[in-house]
Design an enzyme around this catalytic site. Structure first.
Site, PDB file in Angstrom:
ATOM      1  N   SER A 179       0.821  -1.198   0.000  1.00 36.49           N
ATOM      2  CA  SER A 179       0.000   0.000   0.000  1.00 36.49           C
ATOM      3  C   SER A 179       0.864   1.262   0.000  1.00 36.49           C
ATOM      4  O   SER A 179       1.658   1.458  -0.915  1.00 36.49           O
ATOM      5  CB  SER A 179      -0.952  -0.053   1.196  1.00 36.49           C
ATOM      6  OG  SER A 179      -1.967   0.911   1.107  1.00 36.49           O
ATOM      7  N   ASP A 346      -9.524  -5.242  -5.333  1.00 37.86           N
ATOM      8  CA  ASP A 346      -8.955  -4.181  -4.493  1.00 37.86           C
ATOM      9  C   ASP A 346      -9.589  -2.833  -4.847  1.00 37.86           C
ATOM     10  O   ASP A 346      -9.528  -2.396  -5.987  1.00 37.86           O
ATOM     11  CB  ASP A 346      -7.441  -4.133  -4.713  1.00 37.86           C
ATOM     12  CG  ASP A 346      -6.715  -3.328  -3.654  1.00 37.86           C
ATOM     13  OD1 ASP A 346      -7.319  -2.416  -3.062  1.00 37.86           O
ATOM     14  OD2 ASP A 346      -5.528  -3.609  -3.420  1.00 37.86           O
ATOM     15  N   HIS A 379      -7.448  -5.660  -0.930  1.00 36.95           N
ATOM     16  CA  HIS A 379      -6.292  -4.928  -0.421  1.00 36.95           C
ATOM     17  C   HIS A 379      -5.583  -5.624   0.749  1.00 36.95           C
ATOM     18  O   HIS A 379      -4.347  -5.671   0.795  1.00 36.95           O
ATOM     19  CB  HIS A 379      -6.736  -3.530   0.008  1.00 36.95           C
ATOM     20  CG  HIS A 379      -5.621  -2.525   0.037  1.00 36.95           C
ATOM     21  ND1 HIS A 379      -4.983  -2.070  -1.096  1.00 36.95           N
ATOM     22  CD2 HIS A 379      -5.032  -1.883   1.072  1.00 36.95           C
ATOM     23  CE1 HIS A 379      -4.060  -1.194  -0.764  1.00 36.95           C
ATOM     24  NE2 HIS A 379      -4.067  -1.060   0.551  1.00 36.95           N
TER      25      HIS A 379
END
Length: 403
Positions: A179, A346, A379
């Site tokens: 991320s 995601d 994610h």
């Protein structure tokens, strides 16, 4: 409506990268001193690594702008055999810390898996997190302590981590980020930083272009730019778990919409397929409100640029030009080895946005760019899925082995 939007904003950003719940430490006003190796009885080594039968060392490094950051080192696997492969630096995302890489069992968590595969594992904790709350002249209660965004994470924290590990081990480093940890690397590499110290970089859920994210909650939060109001109201630290305004915002949205906060996770991160249902307790680390403003700017504009002060005069003062400078992804050296993995579900590292990044990298040497797409992954699956070893980590380790 305004309170609801503020609450949505906090929840959206809270869920960007989650960390395993843990006992929170009391922050005091003592100045920390930088030592090569330290003994922290409440640190990640003692509470999360050694309890699993692994050797662990606590390290500290000071950035050029005075932040004292912690690193954990796992120099050997569970068998006790010393690492015979190069160092790997693991970088967490926003609202998280190094525990991201340790929350599942040793057979499922990347930090342990790398150590058992013979790598010298280093776990980074960026400024503002509970294990990296020191500074040479400031304390977290000082407004100036929180005067940073991911610009500083890319230009100060990451180079400090990389330089320390490089100097300590005498070896070039593999890097893996999740991320916001990927944005830090992309920004640094595009500026020519740390390239000479890294062997390769693995990007899990790359965050770069962000204006096509499908989450309406995230879009609404960014479009309304609520974090900017918080900043000018004097809320420079955003701590979802630490009480005060940020915590109240999170509580408000849960009560107002009669929702279980954990149910909002899939609305923000996407429907994670493969999390361990018994590990749902999530705690989050603080970040700077300025950091959230910067991310909101990216979502609204789709550009990867330095922090926009919203005033040509201030931008001129900071950058010597009326608009913030661009981070040019095409400036990443074409021969630098990149492993990029993203998921079809995601909502933050969205497929369409990742395709824009891949287009930026279209001239990258074909044998130096590995792209792994997992249709069913969202994610958080990339750091918490029970099958991530087979789906993501094993291919990534194979990539490390040849670079």
């Amino acid at each position: 409506m305004a309170n609801t939007v503020v609450s949505l904003f906090s929840i959206v950003l809270l869920c960007i990268t989650a960390a395993q719940g843990r006992k929170r430490l009391h922050l005091n006003n003592e100045r920390l001193t930088s030592y090569p190796v330290i003994n922290d009885i409440d640190g990640i080594c003692k509470t999360m690594v050694e309890t699993q039968g692994y050797t662990c060392e606590e390290h500290q490094v000071t950035t050029e702008d005075g932040y004292i950051l912690s690193l954990q080192r796992m120099p050997e696997g569970r068998s006790g055999e010393k690492a015979d492969k190069p160092p790997v630096l693991l970088q967490h995302g926003i609202f998280s810390d190094a525990s991201t890489w340790l929350v599942n069992s040793p057979d499922e968590s990347l930090g342990f898996i790398l150590a058992d595969n013979g790598y010298d594992v280093w776990l980074a904790n960026v400024r503002g997190t509970q294990y990296s709350s020191g500074h040479t002249s400031l304390i977290p209660n000082d407004t100036a302590y929180w005067d940073w965004s991911w610009d500083e994470l890319a230009s100060y924290d990451l180079p400090a981590f990389a330089q320390y590990v490089y100097n300590y081990t005498g070896q070039r480093i593999h890097y893996a980020g999740h991320s916001l940890g990927t944005l830090m690397a992309l920004a640094a590499l595009s500026q020519g930083q740390v390239v000479n110290m890294l062997r390769s970089t693995a990007l899990l859920c790359p965050i770069a272009h962000m204006n096509q994210i499908p989450s309406l909650l995230t879009k609404l939060a960014a479009d309304t730019f609520i974090a900017n109001d918080m900043y000018w109201l004097g809320i420079h630290e955003f701590n979802p778990n630490g009480g005060g305004a940020a915590s109240k915002f999170v509580e408000d949205i849960c009560n107002k919409l009669n929702l279980n906060c954990s149910n909002l996770m899939s609305l923000v991160t996407g429907p994670n397929c493969c999390l361990n249902s018994s590990r749902t307790d999530i705690s989050s680390e603080p970040t700077a409100t300025k950091n959230l403003i910067h991310l909101s700017q990216m979502i609204r504009t789709g550009k990867i640029v330095k922090y926009d002060y919203g005033d040509q005069g201030q931008n001129m003062q900071h950058y010597g030009q009326p608009v913030p400078p661009l981070y040019d992804m095409t400036a990443i050296p074409n021969e630098f080895p990149l492993f990029l993995s993203y998921g079809g579900q995601d909502f933050l590292s969205d497929v369409k946005d990742v395709q824009v990044l891949l287009n930026d990298l279209k001239d990258h040497n074909g044998n130096k760019l590995v792209v792994l797409f997992k249709e069913d992954y969202a994610h958080l699956d990339f750091v918490r899925a029970v099958n991530a070893k087979q789906m993501i980590y094993d291919p990534m380790i194979s990539f490390f082995n040849v670079n």
